[in-house]
Design a protein around this motif. Structure first.
Motif, short mmCIF file in Angstrom:
data_model
loop_
_atom_site.label_atom_id
_atom_site.label_comp_id
_atom_site.label_asym_id
_atom_site.label_seq_id
_atom_site.Cartn_x
_atom_site.Cartn_y
_atom_site.Cartn_z
N ASP A 37 -8.46 -10.74 -5.38
CA ASP A 37 -9.20 -10.15 -4.27
C ASP A 37 -9.59 -8.73 -4.61
OD1 ASP A 37 -8.85 -12.38 -2.60
OD2 ASP A 37 -6.86 -11.68 -2.00
N ALA A 38 -10.78 -8.34 -4.18
CA ALA A 38 -11.24 -6.96 -4.31
C ALA A 38 -11.44 -6.41 -2.90
CB ALA A 38 -12.55 -6.90 -5.10
N PHE A 39 -10.82 -5.28 -2.60
CA PHE A 39 -10.84 -4.72 -1.25
C PHE A 39 -11.60 -3.40 -1.18
CE2 PHE A 39 -7.14 -7.44 -1.29
CZ PHE A 39 -7.12 -8.02 -0.02
N ARG A 40 -12.12 -3.10 -0.01
CA ARG A 40 -12.74 -1.82 0.25
C ARG A 40 -11.68 -0.78 0.62
NH1 ARG A 40 -15.87 -5.80 2.75
NH2 ARG A 40 -18.11 -5.79 2.24
N GLY A 41 -11.95 0.47 0.29
CA GLY A 41 -11.09 1.58 0.74
C GLY A 41 -9.62 1.35 0.47
N ASP A 42 -8.81 1.52 1.52
CA ASP A 42 -7.36 1.34 1.40
C ASP A 42 -6.90 -0.03 1.88
OD1 ASP A 42 -6.88 3.90 0.36
OD2 ASP A 42 -6.83 4.81 2.36
N ASP A 43 -7.83 -0.98 1.98
CA ASP A 43 -7.47 -2.30 2.52
C ASP A 43 -6.47 -3.04 1.64
OD1 ASP A 43 -9.01 -1.90 4.72
OD2 ASP A 43 -10.56 -3.37 4.22
N ALA A 44 -6.49 -2.79 0.34
CA ALA A 44 -5.53 -3.48 -0.55
C ALA A 44 -4.10 -3.03 -0.21
CB ALA A 44 -5.85 -3.19 -2.01
N LYS A 45 -3.93 -1.74 0.04
CA LYS A 45 -2.61 -1.23 0.43
C LYS A 45 -2.18 -1.83 1.77
CE LYS A 45 -2.96 3.29 -1.87
NZ LYS A 45 -2.95 4.76 -1.65
N ALA A 46 -3.14 -1.92 2.69
CA ALA A 46 -2.84 -2.49 4.00
C ALA A 46 -2.45 -3.96 3.88
CB ALA A 46 -4.05 -2.34 4.93
N ALA A 47 -3.12 -4.69 2.98
CA ALA A 47 -2.80 -6.10 2.79
C ALA A 47 -1.39 -6.27 2.25
CB ALA A 47 -3.82 -6.74 1.84
N MET A 48 -0.99 -5.46 1.30
CA MET A 48 0.36 -5.56 0.74
C MET A 48 1.40 -5.23 1.80
SD MET A 48 0.57 -6.66 -2.39
CE MET A 48 2.18 -6.07 -2.94
N ALA A 49 1.15 -4.20 2.59
CA ALA A 49 2.10 -3.82 3.64
C ALA A 49 2.24 -4.94 4.67
CB ALA A 49 1.64 -2.54 4.32
N ALA A 50 1.11 -5.56 5.04
CA ALA A 50 1.14 -6.63 6.03
C ALA A 50 1.83 -7.88 5.48
CB ALA A 50 -0.28 -6.96 6.48
N LEU A 51 1.62 -8.17 4.20
CA LEU A 51 2.28 -9.31 3.57
C LEU A 51 3.79 -9.11 3.55
CD1 LEU A 51 0.10 -10.32 0.48
CD2 LEU A 51 0.62 -11.70 2.50
#
Length: 251
Positions: A147-161
């Motif tokens: 997955d390729a995310f915009r902005g800080d969304d990758a960090k948010a995805a890891m935190a939510a997971l």
């Protein structure tokens, strides 16, 4: 003895629809369940590419087509595993529109963690993704996604997971009208990307188990899923390490 847990995952996978646009580990760039002609991880279906008008501003993230070229080939997997065409999806040459993260309720997130579309439990939509699933004759399953995310969304995805996996430490699996207890054990994987986690799902009522790995490198997330009827699927860690090395630098 009840069917192995991963067979439940295979059945649940294609039916999952999250964020209005969802497929089995990610999704092809097209008309998912009730939304525009684009897909996000876990969505089911068609092959129409998303509108290029949804593309992020320069410097652009790689497209689903580029990410698809970075997925592990069949030769990197054990003998006997064959590509499941229904599980191969990407955003193609376009991008998903920008969407605000949407928290997934606990019961639904736990159900998602029992499928190869498990990273959709984050509720964070990537700009682009590519995924595929492999199965063998015994219905063991290996899945991978980039997955390729915009902005800080990758960090948010890891935190939510991490939150979802921790919250679903013990949950109920329903199969053939029967209810079984499953357990997810989570641990960090130091030294893999910027951050990484490993989650192992088992149940005393089923044989084998499933290991899921998510690793973040900059704005990218690599996820693997190894569901086995004889082991706990620990090979997911090896696959994740190989995928993480293939990721391009964050734009």
């Amino acid at each position: 003895m009840p069917q192995p847990l991963r067979r439940t995952a295979l059945l649940a996978c294609g039916a999952t629809a999250l964020l209005g646009l969802t497929a089995c580990s990610s999704g092809t760039a097209a008309a998912p369940a009730a939304a525009a002609p684009v897909s996000t991880p876990g969505s089911a279906a068609a092959t129409t590419a998303p509108s290029p008008s949804a593309a992020p501003s320069a410097p652009a993230l790689p497209t689903g087509t580029k990410l698809n070229s970075l997925l592990l080939p069949a030769t990197a997997l054990p003998a006997g595993f064959k590509l499941d065409p229904d599980g191969a999806r990407s955003t193609g040459d376009g991008y998903n529109p920008s969407e605000a993260p949407s928290a997934v309720p606990s019961p639904q997130s736990c159900d998602l963690l029992n499928t190869s579309a498990w990273i959709t439990a984050s509720g964070v939509s990537p700009a682009a993704f590519a995924q595929n699933d492999y199965q063998d004759a015994s219905q063991n399953m290996i899945a991978q996604e980039l997955d390729a995310f915009r902005g800080d969304d990758a960090k948010a995805a890891m935190a939510a997971l991490t939150k979802a996996l921790t919250g679903c430490h013990t949950f109920t699996v329903t199969q053939n009208g029967q209810h079984y207890t499953a357990t997810i054990t989570v641990k960090p994987l130091p030294g893999l990307g910027d951050e990484a986690l490993q989650a192992t799902l088992t149940s005393p009522s089923f044989t084998g188990g499933t290991t899921m790995v998510a690793t973040r490198t900059g704005s990218f997330l690599a996820a693997t899923y190894d569901s086995s009827q004889t082991t706990t699927g620990a090979a997911a860690v090896t696959y994740a390490k190989t995928l993480a090395k293939a990721l391009p630098p964050t734009p």
